[in-house]
Design a protein around this motif. Structure first.
Motif, PDB file in Angstrom:
ATOM      1  N   THR A  48       0.834  -1.190   0.000  1.00 42.74           N
ATOM      2  CA  THR A  48       0.000   0.000   0.000  1.00 42.74           C
ATOM      3  C   THR A  48       0.871   1.244   0.000  1.00 42.74           C
ATOM      4  O   THR A  48       1.876   1.304   0.695  1.00 42.74           O
ATOM      5  CB  THR A  48      -0.904   0.001   1.248  1.00 42.74           C
ATOM      6  OG1 THR A  48      -1.638  -1.220   1.267  1.00 42.74           O
ATOM      7  CG2 THR A  48      -1.866   1.147   1.232  1.00 42.74           C
ATOM      8  N   SER A  49       0.480   2.258  -0.777  1.00 47.46           N
ATOM      9  CA  SER A  49       1.240   3.502  -0.778  1.00 47.46           C
ATOM     10  C   SER A  49       0.982   4.237   0.535  1.00 47.46           C
ATOM     11  O   SER A  49      -0.071   4.056   1.162  1.00 47.46           O
ATOM     12  CB  SER A  49       0.835   4.382  -1.963  1.00 47.46           C
ATOM     13  OG  SER A  49      -0.436   4.952  -1.736  1.00 47.46           O
ATOM     14  N   PRO A  50       1.909   5.066   0.976  1.00 46.70           N
ATOM     15  CA  PRO A  50       1.725   5.777   2.248  1.00 46.70           C
ATOM     16  C   PRO A  50       0.454   6.611   2.313  1.00 46.70           C
ATOM     17  O   PRO A  50      -0.229   6.630   3.341  1.00 46.70           O
ATOM     18  CB  PRO A  50       2.975   6.665   2.338  1.00 46.70           C
ATOM     19  CG  PRO A  50       4.009   5.925   1.571  1.00 46.70           C
ATOM     20  CD  PRO A  50       3.256   5.299   0.425  1.00 46.70           C
ATOM     21  N   MET A  51       0.080   7.279   1.240  1.00 50.08           N
ATOM     22  CA  MET A  51      -1.111   8.119   1.272  1.00 50.08           C
ATOM     23  C   MET A  51      -2.395   7.287   1.339  1.00 50.08           C
ATOM     24  O   MET A  51      -3.354   7.666   2.005  1.00 50.08           O
ATOM     25  CB  MET A  51      -1.137   9.074   0.083  1.00 50.08           C
ATOM     26  CG  MET A  51      -0.132  10.212   0.189  1.00 50.08           C
ATOM     27  SD  MET A  51      -0.405  11.261   1.638  1.00 50.08           S
ATOM     28  CE  MET A  51      -1.824  12.218   1.108  1.00 50.08           C
ATOM     29  N   GLY A  91      -0.897  18.907  -8.491  1.00 46.48           N
ATOM     30  CA  GLY A  91       0.505  19.273  -8.340  1.00 46.48           C
ATOM     31  C   GLY A  91       1.395  18.054  -8.374  1.00 46.48           C
ATOM     32  O   GLY A  91       0.940  16.940  -8.602  1.00 46.48           O
ATOM     33  N   GLU A  92       2.665  18.304  -8.142  1.00 47.29           N
ATOM     34  CA  GLU A  92       3.636  17.223  -8.257  1.00 47.29           C
ATOM     35  C   GLU A  92       4.192  16.735  -6.933  1.00 47.29           C
ATOM     36  O   GLU A  92       4.630  15.608  -6.833  1.00 47.29           O
ATOM     37  CB  GLU A  92       4.784  17.672  -9.159  1.00 47.29           C
ATOM     38  CG  GLU A  92       4.335  17.885 -10.592  1.00 47.29           C
ATOM     39  CD  GLU A  92       5.500  18.220 -11.500  1.00 47.29           C
ATOM     40  OE1 GLU A  92       6.634  17.854 -11.183  1.00 47.29           O
ATOM     41  OE2 GLU A  92       5.249  18.866 -12.527  1.00 47.29           O
ATOM     42  N   ALA A  93       4.202  17.572  -5.904  1.00 49.00           N
ATOM     43  CA  ALA A  93       4.832  17.158  -4.650  1.00 49.00           C
ATOM     44  C   ALA A  93       3.944  17.479  -3.458  1.00 49.00           C
ATOM     45  O   ALA A  93       3.185  18.447  -3.476  1.00 49.00           O
ATOM     46  CB  ALA A  93       6.178  17.862  -4.498  1.00 49.00           C
ATOM     47  N   ALA A  94       4.060  16.660  -2.448  1.00 44.28           N
ATOM     48  CA  ALA A  94       3.371  16.853  -1.165  1.00 44.28           C
ATOM     49  C   ALA A  94       1.900  17.205  -1.343  1.00 44.28           C
ATOM     50  O   ALA A  94       1.403  18.167  -0.787  1.00 44.28           O
ATOM     51  CB  ALA A  94       4.096  17.912  -0.334  1.00 44.28           C
ATOM     52  N   ARG A  95       1.223  16.377  -2.130  1.00 41.97           N
ATOM     53  CA  ARG A  95      -0.206  16.602  -2.397  1.00 41.97           C
ATOM     54  C   ARG A  95      -1.047  15.987  -1.282  1.00 41.97           C
ATOM     55  O   ARG A  95      -1.078  14.793  -1.117  1.00 41.97           O
ATOM     56  CB  ARG A  95      -0.600  15.997  -3.735  1.00 41.97           C
ATOM     57  CG  ARG A  95       0.127  16.630  -4.902  1.00 41.97           C
ATOM     58  CD  ARG A  95      -0.230  16.000  -6.232  1.00 41.97           C
ATOM     59  NE  ARG A  95       0.015  14.555  -6.233  1.00 41.97           N
ATOM     60  CZ  ARG A  95      -0.920  13.652  -6.533  1.00 41.97           C
ATOM     61  NH1 ARG A  95      -2.136  14.004  -6.861  1.00 41.97           N
ATOM     62  NH2 ARG A  95      -0.622  12.367  -6.513  1.00 41.97           N
TER      63      ARG A  95
END
Length: 146
Positions: A48-51, A91-95
């Motif tokens: 699982t991805s962190p988000m 966006g690309e980062a920290a979404r």
């Protein structure tokens, strides 16, 4: 001075887990003190991805609360399932997650008033993950009884 203060605070913290890179891609194994292992993958393939894991944590936290609350109300449930829908920033980062909707499916002979109360108590008072995310995301709930 700051290091002394920070060091003092950190020494009071309890170790909850450790995480090890598997040496492949963005794959990690998380280990809990009780021996439970968790596959985490930044690509969302081998684990699982962190988000998404954060969303699982929210759904799990709320569901656990609901079961405990209904048990305390002496209400027997046959099943509980949670569906979750969410939207992230562009966006690309920290979404971050901006909107999250939890849909709770409860089955059994459950009085509607008690079911609604258990959901409200969970998300407004007891669920720590909800409280953590509520600062940055609009979180809504829905109850489906059958």
């Amino acid at each position: 001075m700051m290091e002394a203060l920070l060091g003092n605070r950190l020494s009071k913290m309890k170790k909850i887990l450790d995480l090890n890179w598997n040496g492949t891609e963005l794959e990690f194994t998380g280990n809990s003190p009780n021996g439970v292992r968790l596959a985490i993958d930044g690509n969302g393939v081998a684990g699982t991805s962190p988000m998404v894991l954060l969303l699982h944590s929210l759904a799990g936290c709320a569901a656990i609360d609901i079961v405990v609350i209904l048990n305390r109300m002496r209400v027997k449930i046959d099943s509980l399932r949670v569906e979750l829908e969410a939207e992230r920033e562009e966006g690309e980062a920290a979404r971050k997650w901006t909107r999250v909707h939890l849909r709770f499916f409860l089955t059994g002979d459950i009085p509607e008033k008690k079911a609604k109360r258990s959901v409200d108590l969970s998300v407004k008072k007891y669920c720590s993950v909800y409280r953590q995310l509520d600062c940055s995301a609009e979180i809504t709930t829905e109850l489906v009884l059958s």
